[in-house]
Design a protein around this motif. Structure first.
Motif, short mmCIF file in Angstrom:
data_model
loop_
_atom_site.label_atom_id
_atom_site.label_comp_id
_atom_site.label_asym_id
_atom_site.label_seq_id
_atom_site.Cartn_x
_atom_site.Cartn_y
_atom_site.Cartn_z
N PRO A 61 32.44 44.54 9.57
CA PRO A 61 31.02 44.27 9.31
C PRO A 61 30.42 45.19 8.25
CG PRO A 61 31.28 45.42 11.38
CD PRO A 61 32.66 45.08 10.92
N LEU A 62 29.25 44.77 7.76
CA LEU A 62 28.54 45.50 6.71
C LEU A 62 27.15 45.90 7.17
CD1 LEU A 62 29.33 43.20 3.65
CD2 LEU A 62 30.36 45.44 4.11
N SER A 63 26.68 47.01 6.61
CA SER A 63 25.28 47.42 6.74
C SER A 63 24.73 47.51 5.33
CB SER A 63 25.19 48.79 7.44
OG SER A 63 23.85 49.26 7.44
N LEU A 64 23.58 46.90 5.08
CA LEU A 64 22.97 46.92 3.76
C LEU A 64 21.75 47.85 3.77
CD1 LEU A 64 22.95 43.13 2.78
CD2 LEU A 64 24.83 44.78 2.62
N TYR A 65 21.56 48.55 2.66
CA TYR A 65 20.36 49.36 2.48
C TYR A 65 19.78 49.02 1.12
CZ TYR A 65 17.27 53.26 1.45
OH TYR A 65 16.17 53.99 1.10
N VAL A 66 18.47 48.80 1.07
CA VAL A 66 17.78 48.51 -0.19
C VAL A 66 16.69 49.56 -0.40
CG1 VAL A 66 16.40 46.85 -1.49
CG2 VAL A 66 18.22 46.04 0.03
N HIS A 67 16.78 50.25 -1.53
CA HIS A 67 15.79 51.28 -1.85
C HIS A 67 14.72 50.70 -2.78
CE1 HIS A 67 14.35 55.38 -2.12
NE2 HIS A 67 14.19 55.23 -3.42
N VAL A 68 13.48 50.71 -2.30
CA VAL A 68 12.33 50.28 -3.11
C VAL A 68 11.58 51.56 -3.48
CG1 VAL A 68 10.24 48.88 -3.18
CG2 VAL A 68 12.20 48.13 -1.80
N PRO A 69 11.69 52.03 -4.72
CA PRO A 69 11.23 53.38 -5.06
C PRO A 69 9.72 53.53 -5.26
CG PRO A 69 12.12 52.34 -7.00
CD PRO A 69 12.36 51.38 -5.86
N TYR A 70 9.00 52.43 -5.35
CA TYR A 70 7.59 52.51 -5.75
C TYR A 70 6.66 52.90 -4.60
CZ TYR A 70 9.32 50.15 -9.89
OH TYR A 70 10.03 49.83 -11.03
N CYS A 71 5.67 53.74 -4.92
CA CYS A 71 4.56 54.08 -4.04
C CYS A 71 3.27 54.00 -4.85
CB CYS A 71 4.71 55.50 -3.48
SG CYS A 71 5.98 55.70 -2.25
N ARG A 72 2.19 53.65 -4.20
CA ARG A 72 0.90 53.54 -4.90
C ARG A 72 0.26 54.90 -5.14
NH1 ARG A 72 -1.29 48.38 -5.16
NH2 ARG A 72 -0.10 46.79 -4.05
N SER A 73 0.60 55.89 -4.32
CA SER A 73 0.06 57.24 -4.53
C SER A 73 1.09 58.26 -4.05
CB SER A 73 -1.26 57.43 -3.78
OG SER A 73 -1.06 57.32 -2.38
N LEU A 74 0.94 59.49 -4.52
CA LEU A 74 1.91 60.54 -4.22
C LEU A 74 1.47 61.35 -3.01
CD1 LEU A 74 4.43 62.20 -4.96
CD2 LEU A 74 2.96 63.58 -6.46
N CYS A 75 2.30 61.36 -1.97
CA CYS A 75 2.10 62.28 -0.85
C CYS A 75 2.75 63.59 -1.25
CB CYS A 75 2.75 61.71 0.41
SG CYS A 75 2.09 60.13 0.95
N TRP A 76 2.00 64.67 -1.22
CA TRP A 76 2.47 65.91 -1.81
C TRP A 76 3.64 66.55 -1.06
CZ3 TRP A 76 -3.27 67.73 -2.43
CH2 TRP A 76 -3.83 67.09 -3.55
N PHE A 77 3.87 66.15 0.18
CA PHE A 77 4.99 66.70 0.95
C PHE A 77 6.30 65.97 0.68
CE2 PHE A 77 3.17 63.29 3.49
CZ PHE A 77 4.31 62.56 3.84
N CYS A 78 6.27 64.83 0.04
CA CYS A 78 7.40 63.90 0.01
C CYS A 78 8.60 64.46 -0.75
CB CYS A 78 6.97 62.58 -0.63
SG CYS A 78 8.27 61.33 -0.63
N GLY A 79 9.79 64.23 -0.18
CA GLY A 79 11.03 64.64 -0.82
C GLY A 79 11.89 63.46 -1.23
#
Length: 465
Positions: A61-79
């Motif tokens: 079996p497979l597991s899929l991951y999709v990364h959507v990089p966009y955010c409307r604003s920056l959370c200052w803690f985000c890594g």
């Protein structure tokens, strides 16, 4: 097997701040072994082919991951790897290239391999419009066959979520959602640049449940500016009223040398190490006293949740998305910075969007880094995973599974654990070792004793608490 909830208190943990300070050292989160810091740059076509050969040869079996990089604003803690924009049309181009990547990957996968898990992360997957969500669904279902019982999950930002997006995700097959809350205190929210009223959280949860998405996870972070024991107690009390199935309570990792926006948080008072320790103790006491099991490594789940059942059955897994129910799956990850995993290899896409696009234009899989596991890596990966998931190790069982004399192979590592036994983090038994309730709080540090690279790895890990 434990069949009734454990309620942990400071007294039952035998906890003291001096002990926590002693072990509050940098350690990996072990979403992979070796960690991503060991990945090597893909230099040429032959090294790229070697990394992809592991996927081509595999079955199951497979597991899929999709990364959507966009955010409307920056959370200052985000890594996270993200791009800040309010222009949703940017996602149309991104989906064009994502479709190219998905088709290219799918061509390498043997026929008959069904998808049992799909996760959308970010960034903010609900940056996508309902129309774009529908298109993404068509891209994935056009290239892969999905199991009828597949777990399909998404990370959501309640601040920008609409009911139409919830409906679109439901049509895509979403049956599990994780919502970022972090903290409900207004002063904390202002300090991290993430204003999110309680009404917004309640509306999000209502929309999800009305759509039939009943498995809900809430993310919190402790260690943020202005947080105190009292303020976080109030946050926990409110979040408990949401009646979420799972709670992820992460320790804030302050790494401004790699995430410069975090430097802004230093304008406000950050809790010191002792305050973070007290907040963590309080959190474990409160949540386990309210019917949640402490799964380990920041995660709590209702006692009847499949995550807890999997831990009891010793089938729980851990990967780049955290704890998982699905064993023996290859992860095919798509999008900027996404990391794929197969039995013998890790593959990471370029973190720079323009380079990601260029690689696809040139007809390549957009790999930037990768790693081929040695036999020793595979043995240690399995040991660390079982320790992180089962909170115990049966030496004979692990030895037979890997064709080794466990005690002999890990003689130095087991000797190093004796100090942790003295401090109450682990117990040696006739069968092996068991992690104590106190050890669950420091499971990263316990697991790191089996990490062959801790002495030589570059700096960059956050502290355990």
């Amino acid at each position: 097997m434990q069949t009734t909830p454990l309620s942990f208190t400071r007294e039952s943990l035998g906890l003291n701040a001096d002990l926590i300070r002693k072990y509050n050292q940098p350690a990996p989160r072990y979403t992979s072994y070796p960690t991503a810091l060991k990945f090597k740059t893909v230099e040429d076509r032959s090294s790229r082919s070697a990394l992809l050969a592991d996927l081509e040869d595999a079955q199951g079996p497979l597991s899929l991951y999709v990364h959507v990089p966009y955010c409307r604003s920056l959370c200052w803690f985000c890594g996270c790897a993200k791009i800040i924009s309010t222009d949703t049309s940017l996602a149309d181009k991104y989906l064009d290239y994502l479709e190219m990547e998905v088709r290219r990957y799918a061509a390498l996968v043997r026929e008959g391999r069904k998808v049992v898990q799909l996760h959308f992360g970010g960034g903010s997957p609900n940056f996508l419009s309902p129309k774009q969500i529908k298109r993404l669904s068509a891209i994935l279902h056009g290239s892969f066959e999905f199991d009828e019982a597949a777990e399909v999950s998404v990370e959501l930002d309640p601040r920008t979520l609409s009911e139409a997006q919830v409906a679109a995700f439901k049509d895509l097959g979403i049956n599990r959602a994780s919502i970022g809350v972090q903290d409900v205190n207004r002063k904390v929210q202002e300090a991290i640049h993430r204003i999110q009223p309680t009404e917004t959280n309640a509306k999000t949860i209502s929309w999800l449940r009305e759509a039939g998405i009943n498995s809900i996870n809430v993310d919190l972070i402790y260690g943020l500016p202005h947080q105190t024991e009292e303020s976080f107690k109030a946050t926990l009390q409110e979040v408990l009223s949401y009646d979420a199935d799972r709670l992820a309570v992460f320790s804030y990792a302050h790494v401004p040398w790699s995430k410069p926006a975090q430097k802004i948080l230093e304008r406000s008072p950050l809790p010191d190490a002792d305050s973070k320790i007290e907040i963590l103790i309080q959190t474990v006491e409160k949540l386990t006293g309210c019917g949640y099991a402490h799964v380990g490594m920041d995660h709590f789940a209702k006692w009847e949740d499949p995550l807890v059942k999997a831990q009891q059955a010793k089938t729980l897994q851990r990967n780049f998305q955290g704890y998982s129910l699905h064993a023996n799956v290859d992860i095919c990850a798509f999008g900027m910075s996404a990391i794929s995993q197969s039995q013998n290899a890790f593959r990471q896409n370029h973190k720079d969007l323009d380079t990601y696009y260029r690689m696809l234009d040139e007809g390549n899989i957009p790999l930037e880094k990768g790693y081929l596991l040695t036999r020793d890596d595979q043995i240690r990966r399995e040991v660390i995973m079982r320790l992180m998931c089962d909170l115990e190790l049966d030496f004979e069982e692990r030895g037979l599974a890997n064709g080794i004399d466990f005690a002999g192979y890990f003689d130095a590592e087991l000797e190093s654990l004796k100090a942790m036994e003295g401090d109450g983090l682990v117990c040696f038994t006739d069968a092996g070792i068991t992690v104590t309730p106190l050890g669950r709080l420091l499971i990263r540090n316990v697991a790191s004793r089996f990490d062959a690279y801790m002495g030589s790895a570059p700096k960059g890990f956050s502290k355990a608490i």
